[in-house]
Design a protein around this motif. Structure first.
Motif, PDB file in Angstrom:
ATOM      1  N   ARG A 142      23.389 -14.871  10.017  1.00 15.43           N
ATOM      2  CA  ARG A 142      23.802 -13.608  10.656  1.00 15.43           C
ATOM      3  C   ARG A 142      23.933 -12.527   9.510  1.00 15.43           C
ATOM      4  NH1 ARG A 142      29.933 -13.359  13.171  1.00 15.43           N
ATOM      5  NH2 ARG A 142      30.385 -12.416  11.123  1.00 15.43           N
ATOM      6  N   GLY A 143      23.714 -11.263  10.124  1.00 15.89           N
ATOM      7  CA  GLY A 143      23.588  -9.921   9.170  1.00 15.89           C
ATOM      8  C   GLY A 143      21.960  -9.766   8.894  1.00 15.89           C
ATOM      9  N   ILE A 144      21.115 -10.789   9.036  1.00 10.49           N
ATOM     10  CA  ILE A 144      19.753 -10.607   8.806  1.00 10.49           C
ATOM     11  C   ILE A 144      18.876 -10.658  10.029  1.00 10.49           C
ATOM     12  CG2 ILE A 144      17.819 -11.239   7.383  1.00 10.49           C
ATOM     13  CD1 ILE A 144      19.645 -12.095   5.320  1.00 10.49           C
ATOM     14  N   GLU A 145      18.422  -9.797  10.571  1.00  8.49           N
ATOM     15  CA  GLU A 145      17.857  -9.885  11.898  1.00  8.49           C
ATOM     16  C   GLU A 145      16.459 -10.599  12.186  1.00  8.49           C
ATOM     17  OE1 GLU A 145      19.528  -8.839  14.575  1.00  8.49           O
ATOM     18  OE2 GLU A 145      21.246  -8.718  13.199  1.00  8.49           O
ATOM     19  N   ILE A 167      22.620 -12.417  -0.714  1.00  7.77           N
ATOM     20  CA  ILE A 167      21.375 -13.250  -0.798  1.00  7.77           C
ATOM     21  C   ILE A 167      19.919 -12.462  -1.149  1.00  7.77           C
ATOM     22  CG2 ILE A 167      21.020 -13.275   1.612  1.00  7.77           C
ATOM     23  CD1 ILE A 167      20.005 -16.245   1.325  1.00  7.77           C
ATOM     24  N   THR A 168      19.140 -12.671  -1.899  1.00  5.64           N
ATOM     25  CA  THR A 168      18.032 -12.270  -2.234  1.00  5.64           C
ATOM     26  C   THR A 168      16.921 -12.648  -1.276  1.00  5.64           C
ATOM     27  OG1 THR A 168      18.653 -11.948  -4.688  1.00  5.64           O
ATOM     28  CG2 THR A 168      16.475 -11.450  -4.005  1.00  5.64           C
ATOM     29  N   VAL A 169      16.224 -11.796  -0.404  1.00  4.95           N
ATOM     30  CA  VAL A 169      15.446 -12.363   0.502  1.00  4.95           C
ATOM     31  C   VAL A 169      13.992 -11.435   0.462  1.00  4.95           C
ATOM     32  CG1 VAL A 169      16.842 -13.209   2.094  1.00  4.95           C
ATOM     33  CG2 VAL A 169      16.248 -10.572   2.154  1.00  4.95           C
ATOM     34  N   PRO A 170      12.800 -11.881   0.966  1.00  6.32           N
ATOM     35  CA  PRO A 170      11.741 -11.177   0.644  1.00  6.32           C
ATOM     36  C   PRO A 170      11.887 -10.025   1.701  1.00  6.32           C
ATOM     37  CG  PRO A 170      11.019 -13.606   1.419  1.00  6.32           C
ATOM     38  CD  PRO A 170      12.772 -13.146   1.650  1.00  6.32           C
ATOM     39  N   SER A 171      11.500  -8.702   1.143  1.00  4.48           N
ATOM     40  CA  SER A 171      11.519  -7.512   1.888  1.00  4.48           C
ATOM     41  C   SER A 171      10.636  -7.660   3.000  1.00  4.48           C
ATOM     42  CB  SER A 171      11.057  -6.400   0.972  1.00  4.48           C
ATOM     43  OG  SER A 171      11.133  -5.362   1.556  1.00  4.48           O
ATOM     44  N   GLU A 172      11.241  -6.962   4.145  1.00  2.62           N
ATOM     45  CA  GLU A 172      10.559  -7.002   5.417  1.00  2.62           C
ATOM     46  C   GLU A 172       9.255  -5.754   5.443  1.00  2.62           C
ATOM     47  OE1 GLU A 172      11.890  -6.841   9.940  1.00  2.62           O
ATOM     48  OE2 GLU A 172      12.956  -5.784   8.699  1.00  2.62           O
ATOM     49  N   ASN A 173       9.699  -4.743   4.446  1.00  2.00           N
ATOM     50  CA  ASN A 173       8.807  -3.557   4.636  1.00  2.00           C
ATOM     51  C   ASN A 173       7.734  -3.713   3.443  1.00  2.00           C
ATOM     52  OD1 ASN A 173      10.320  -2.624   6.767  1.00  2.00           O
ATOM     53  ND2 ASN A 173      11.736  -1.714   5.573  1.00  2.00           N
ATOM     54  N   VAL A 174       8.145  -4.078   2.394  1.00  2.00           N
ATOM     55  CA  VAL A 174       7.144  -4.092   1.173  1.00  2.00           C
ATOM     56  C   VAL A 174       6.833  -5.446   0.887  1.00  2.00           C
ATOM     57  CG1 VAL A 174       6.929  -3.059  -1.191  1.00  2.00           C
ATOM     58  CG2 VAL A 174       8.181  -1.900   0.367  1.00  2.00           C
ATOM     59  N   ARG A 175       5.485  -5.755   1.124  1.00  2.00           N
ATOM     60  CA  ARG A 175       5.037  -7.208   0.841  1.00  2.00           C
ATOM     61  C   ARG A 175       5.067  -7.496  -0.679  1.00  2.00           C
ATOM     62  NH1 ARG A 175       1.953 -10.338   3.747  1.00  2.00           N
ATOM     63  NH2 ARG A 175       0.576 -12.083   2.797  1.00  2.00           N
ATOM     64  N   GLY A 176       5.521  -8.389  -1.130  1.00  2.00           N
ATOM     65  CA  GLY A 176       5.848  -9.190  -2.463  1.00  2.00           C
ATOM     66  C   GLY A 176       6.925  -8.436  -3.156  1.00  2.00           C
ATOM     67  N   SER A 177       7.824  -7.959  -2.685  1.00  2.00           N
ATOM     68  CA  SER A 177       9.245  -7.148  -3.191  1.00  2.00           C
ATOM     69  C   SER A 177      10.363  -7.929  -2.358  1.00  2.00           C
ATOM     70  CB  SER A 177       9.294  -5.724  -2.933  1.00  2.00           C
ATOM     71  OG  SER A 177       9.334  -5.420  -1.557  1.00  2.00           O
ATOM     72  N   VAL A 192      20.859  -8.666   0.061  1.00  2.00           N
ATOM     73  CA  VAL A 192      21.362  -8.374   1.407  1.00  2.00           C
ATOM     74  C   VAL A 192      22.855  -8.848   1.215  1.00  2.00           C
ATOM     75  CG1 VAL A 192      21.345  -8.485   3.820  1.00  2.00           C
ATOM     76  CG2 VAL A 192      19.288  -8.421   2.738  1.00  2.00           C
ATOM     77  N   SER A 193      23.771  -8.351   1.796  1.00  2.00           N
ATOM     78  CA  SER A 193      25.425  -8.885   1.756  1.00  2.00           C
ATOM     79  C   SER A 193      25.283  -9.637   3.089  1.00  2.00           C
ATOM     80  CB  SER A 193      26.188  -7.689   1.942  1.00  2.00           C
ATOM     81  OG  SER A 193      27.529  -8.006   1.931  1.00  2.00           O
ATOM     82  N   ILE A 194      25.887 -10.885   2.917  1.00  2.00           N
ATOM     83  CA  ILE A 194      26.242 -11.886   3.861  1.00  2.00           C
ATOM     84  C   ILE A 194      27.850 -12.479   3.777  1.00  2.00           C
ATOM     85  CG2 ILE A 194      23.885 -12.672   4.137  1.00  2.00           C
ATOM     86  CD1 ILE A 194      24.535 -15.188   2.721  1.00  2.00           C
ATOM     87  N   GLY A 195      27.991 -13.153   4.726  1.00  2.00           N
ATOM     88  CA  GLY A 195      29.310 -13.691   4.645  1.00  2.00           C
ATOM     89  C   GLY A 195      29.046 -15.192   4.041  1.00  2.00           C
ATOM     90  N   SER A 196      30.228 -15.456   3.319  1.00  2.00           N
ATOM     91  CA  SER A 196      30.120 -16.897   2.729  1.00  2.00           C
ATOM     92  C   SER A 196      29.972 -17.809   3.902  1.00  2.00           C
ATOM     93  CB  SER A 196      31.136 -17.231   1.893  1.00  2.00           C
ATOM     94  OG  SER A 196      32.371 -17.066   2.573  1.00  2.00           O
ATOM     95  N   ILE A 197      30.851 -17.694   4.950  1.00  2.00           N
ATOM     96  CA  ILE A 197      30.726 -18.811   6.106  1.00  2.00           C
ATOM     97  C   ILE A 197      29.530 -18.866   6.902  1.00  2.00           C
ATOM     98  CG2 ILE A 197      31.776 -19.393   8.263  1.00  2.00           C
ATOM     99  CD1 ILE A 197      34.485 -18.279   7.146  1.00  2.00           C
ATOM    100  N   ASP A 198      28.871 -17.663   7.263  1.00  2.00           N
ATOM    101  CA  ASP A 198      27.567 -17.526   7.654  1.00  2.00           C
ATOM    102  C   ASP A 198      26.783 -18.178   6.823  1.00  2.00           C
ATOM    103  OD1 ASP A 198      28.437 -16.052   9.613  1.00  2.00           O
ATOM    104  OD2 ASP A 198      28.306 -14.265   8.370  1.00  2.00           O
TER     105      ASP A 198
END
Length: 88
Positions: free
Chosen positions: A19-22, A54-64, A68-74
């Protein structure tokens, strides 16, 4: 106000959603940072969680990567869903 950060690696064996990442995130190991602030006025050290990221792969820039802020329960729910998923 004292803030401490804790970093841990979290591994997902299957693609997952949180949740929080679409978007669907690929299986892999992700860095999770939790910020906690000291609770003042107690006779012993105690902290409360104020942010989980959490650190996730960027949706817009390949390789970056992006943080993203998330909830600990999520996060816990995503880990539980991953653990109960059928292995391929």
């Amino acid at each position: 106000m004292t803030i401490r950060s804790r970093r841990e690696a979290v591994t997902f064996r299957h693609p997952f959603r949180i949740r929080g990442i679409e978007r669907l995130l690929p299986a892999g190991t992700y860095d999770v940072v939790t910020d906690e602030e000291a609770i003042e006025g107690l006779s012993f050290p105690a902290y409360r969680r104020v942010a989980t990221m959490i650190t996730v792969p960027s949706e817009n820039v390949r390789g970056s990567m992006e943080m993203v802020s998330i909830g600990s329960i999520d996060l816990a729910n995503a880990q539980a869903a991953d653990a109960s998923a059928v292995n391929d």
